[in-house]
Design an enzyme around this catalytic site. Structure first.
Site, PDB file in Angstrom:
ATOM      1  N   ARG A 138       0.839  -1.208   0.000  1.00 23.24           N
ATOM      2  CA  ARG A 138       0.000   0.000   0.000  1.00 23.24           C
ATOM      3  C   ARG A 138       0.871   1.253   0.000  1.00 23.24           C
ATOM      4  O   ARG A 138       1.849   1.331   0.737  1.00 23.24           O
ATOM      5  CB  ARG A 138      -0.899   0.005   1.247  1.00 23.24           C
ATOM      6  CG  ARG A 138      -1.842  -1.183   1.249  1.00 23.24           C
ATOM      7  CD  ARG A 138      -2.782  -1.176   2.431  1.00 23.24           C
ATOM      8  NE  ARG A 138      -3.588  -2.401   2.403  1.00 23.24           N
ATOM      9  CZ  ARG A 138      -4.499  -2.725   3.303  1.00 23.24           C
ATOM     10  NH1 ARG A 138      -4.747  -1.915   4.316  1.00 23.24           N
ATOM     11  NH2 ARG A 138      -5.174  -3.845   3.190  1.00 23.24           N
TER      12      ARG A 138
ATOM     13  N   ARG B 246       2.501   0.828  10.401  1.00 22.76           N
ATOM     14  CA  ARG B 246       2.000   1.175   9.070  1.00 22.76           C
ATOM     15  C   ARG B 246       3.122   1.093   8.052  1.00 22.76           C
ATOM     16  O   ARG B 246       3.953   1.977   7.940  1.00 22.76           O
ATOM     17  CB  ARG B 246       1.405   2.588   9.108  1.00 22.76           C
ATOM     18  CG  ARG B 246       0.517   2.943   7.921  1.00 22.76           C
ATOM     19  CD  ARG B 246      -0.126   4.308   8.098  1.00 22.76           C
ATOM     20  NE  ARG B 246      -1.034   4.338   9.237  1.00 22.76           N
ATOM     21  CZ  ARG B 246      -2.305   3.922   9.200  1.00 22.76           C
ATOM     22  NH1 ARG B 246      -2.819   3.488   8.083  1.00 22.76           N
ATOM     23  NH2 ARG B 246      -3.045   3.952  10.282  1.00 22.76           N
TER      24      ARG B 246
ATOM     25  N   GLU C 246      -6.141  -1.523  15.485  1.00 21.68           N
ATOM     26  CA  GLU C 246      -6.776  -2.442  14.538  1.00 21.68           C
ATOM     27  C   GLU C 246      -5.788  -3.535  14.110  1.00 21.68           C
ATOM     28  O   GLU C 246      -4.668  -3.255  13.695  1.00 21.68           O
ATOM     29  CB  GLU C 246      -7.233  -1.648  13.318  1.00 21.68           C
ATOM     30  CG  GLU C 246      -7.866  -2.523  12.254  1.00 21.68           C
ATOM     31  CD  GLU C 246      -8.139  -1.759  10.957  1.00 21.68           C
ATOM     32  OE1 GLU C 246      -8.280  -0.531  11.021  1.00 21.68           O
ATOM     33  OE2 GLU C 246      -8.190  -2.407   9.899  1.00 21.68           O
TER      34      GLU C 246
ATOM     35  N   SER D 111      -9.945  -6.602  10.140  1.00 14.72           N
ATOM     36  CA  SER D 111     -11.131  -5.882   9.701  1.00 14.72           C
ATOM     37  C   SER D 111     -11.946  -6.855   8.860  1.00 14.72           C
ATOM     38  O   SER D 111     -11.436  -7.384   7.875  1.00 14.72           O
ATOM     39  CB  SER D 111     -10.703  -4.669   8.880  1.00 14.72           C
ATOM     40  OG  SER D 111     -11.822  -3.910   8.516  1.00 14.72           O
TER      41      SER D 111
ATOM     42  N   ARG E 238       1.401  -6.558  12.757  1.00 11.41           N
ATOM     43  CA  ARG E 238       0.753  -6.024  13.953  1.00 11.41           C
ATOM     44  C   ARG E 238       0.612  -7.099  15.029  1.00 11.41           C
ATOM     45  O   ARG E 238       0.579  -6.795  16.222  1.00 11.41           O
ATOM     46  CB  ARG E 238      -0.606  -5.419  13.593  1.00 11.41           C
ATOM     47  CG  ARG E 238      -0.427  -4.134  12.795  1.00 11.41           C
ATOM     48  CD  ARG E 238      -1.705  -3.346  12.623  1.00 11.41           C
ATOM     49  NE  ARG E 238      -1.433  -2.145  11.818  1.00 11.41           N
ATOM     50  CZ  ARG E 238      -2.326  -1.209  11.566  1.00 11.41           C
ATOM     51  NH1 ARG E 238      -3.554  -1.317  12.046  1.00 11.41           N
ATOM     52  NH2 ARG E 238      -2.001  -0.166  10.846  1.00 11.41           N
TER      53      ARG E 238
END
Length: 415
Positions: A261, A276, A348, A351, A388
């Site tokens: 990303r 991130r 998070e 999801s 994560r």
RNA sequence: CGGGAGAUGGCAGAGCGGUUGAAUGCACUGGUCUUGAAAACCAGCGAGGGUCAUACCUCCGGGAGUUCGAAUCUCCCUCUCCCGGCCA
């Protein structure tokens, strides 16, 4: 994509529901107008085409009878001009229609609370308890000074910022987690698939990343290919343009991929540590089901991801996203947020979304319901983001001397 | 990357420029027969749009063209297969 027929028939209802996603009513209105205009224009076109078809068939008959065809030919030449003009008009309308239709997000489910941002999300429940420390817990980048699992500097040297390198037990932990998660999901009835990390434009359009979010993707130069931002793209597209057998549903898949990303909109956010990254590993769940079953499958996916965290003894909570925080393709999303004691907050880590028929309509994934072909529902969710999870283990399993223990469940996976 | 062949319905595989959305076989669905099954026989069986339902329109890898009319002819692109080169 929205069901345009539905939009025309229940315009007020749909535009009301899309208010949760801040969609301009005038945009919807122009979409509706375009689809009606297109339908009208198509009817004209088809009448002309029908005439052309039927009259063309007269030629061999006339010839057999020795009749003159000049008059007929003149008439049809004339008609052809009209067809060409009308065809151009319908194409233009169609283009404009899709341009709009493809950037309108999914309609939120009834159960989705209204709200603007993540502050309006609703916590559904907490699972397990926060770990208790008799010292000040550190954040993962501090802990790493002792562990030396993550090499941030050299990641940047190799690529650029937001890239990192795992080494030693850090790398082993990543590999152990991938295997553990895939095994866990397989035991829950998900079939493991290994898919390409590069997909084409068609695939990304079908799952909704394109055309609207091109800026978030890494594009391969000179090709219409992109690095995948999530396994959801290749795995869901496995069934693009297919009509599935009813008895094969639901399809439950799990896949480990790297995800890429650009993080275009998150400058300055989470620049420290491994939260991130431009590239990260993720084990994904993807399900394809009959519409009537998708809610049940959705809950199953949430349960699977949550149980996975529980099996690692990590405290987490389930959060129901409000309309404003819902992703583009999702009708309903539950986020799983893991507790990070060092950061003293939930982050998070998964999801899970039900896109209902939004992706299925774009991807033309259908199933035979008796005689009729109907759109399926597609669902996707992480279980879990690997990086994560490593952070969560570091922060939750830290000791007063700065060492990090390995969760019991992973012992068999680390040698 | 170089040379050759090809792309048609779930699969296999026909298809002179004119009632071909497409023969045939397999698979599939329904029926007859049978205690039941198999076999045999009969019937149905691509997708999207449109319609109350018909009509009707579009689609034979994708795009452009020739023609009154294209799965069939021309051009471009993509993909697949075989041979060679390179390479995990």
């Amino acid at each position: 994509m929205l069901d345009l027929k539905e939009l025309a028939n229940n315009f007020e209802e749909i535009s009301d529901k899309l208010k949760k996603k801040n969609i301009d009513k005038t945009l919807l209105n122009s979409l509706k107008e375009l689809s009606l205009k297109l339908k009208e224009e198509k009817a004209v076109l088809e009448t002309l085409q029908a005439e052309q078809n039927s009259k063309s068939k007269l030629f061999p008959i006339y010839k057999k009878e020795g009749k003159d065809t000049d008059e007929l030919k003149k008439e049809l030449d004339n008609n052809k001009d009209k067809i060409t003009k009308t065809l151009l008009k319908t194409r233009e309308l169609e283009e404009r229609l899709f341009e709009i239709a493809l950037v309108i997000p999914n309609i939120p489910d009834e159960s989705v609370p209204s709200g603007e941002s993540e502050d309006d999300n609703i916590e559904i429940k907490k699972i397990l308890n926060k770990p208790v420390f008799d010292f000040e817990p550190k954040e993962h980048w501090d802990l790493d000074k002792k562990q030396q699992w993550i090499d941030f500097e050299r990641g940047v040297k190799l690529s650029k910022s937001r890239f990192s390198v795992l080494k030693g037990d850090g790398a082993k932990l990543e590999r152990a987690l991938v295997n553990y998660m895939l095994d866990f999901n397989t035991q829950r009835g998900f079939c493991e698939v290994s898919v390409p990390f590069i997909t084409n434009k068609e695939s990304l359009t079908a799952t909704g990343q394109l055309p609207k979010f091109e800026d978030d993707l890494f594009k391969i130069e000179g090709e219409s290919l992109y690095l995948i931002p999530t396994a959801e793209v290749p795995v869901t597209n496995l069934y693009r343009d297919e009509i599935l057998k009813e008895e094969n549903l639901p399809i439950k898949l799990t896949s480990h991929t790297a995800c890429f990303r650009k993080e275009a909109g998150s400058a300055g956010k989470d620049t420290r540590g491994m939260i991130r990254q431009h590239q990260f590993g993720k084990v994904e769940l993807v399900c394809i089901s009959k519409p009537a079953d998708s809610e049940e499958i959705f809950n199953l996916m949430v349960k699977t991801a949550s149980d996975l965290l529980s099996s690692l003894n990590l405290h987490h909570r389930l959060v129901l996203l409000c309309g404003g925080d819902l992703g583009f393709g999702a009708a309903k999303t539950v986020d799983i947020e893991v507790w990070l004691p060092g950061q003293n907050r939930y982050r998070e880590i998964s999801s899970i979304s039900n896109t209902k028929d939004f992706q299925a309509r774009r991807a033309k994934i259908r199933y035979k319901d008796g005689k009729k072909n109907r759109l399926v529902h597609t669902l996707n969710g992480s279980s879990l983001a690997i990086g994560r999870t490593i952070i969560a283990i570091m922060e939750n399993y830290q000791q007063s001397d700065g060492r990090v223990l390995i969760p019991k469940a992973l012992e068999a996976y680390i040698r």
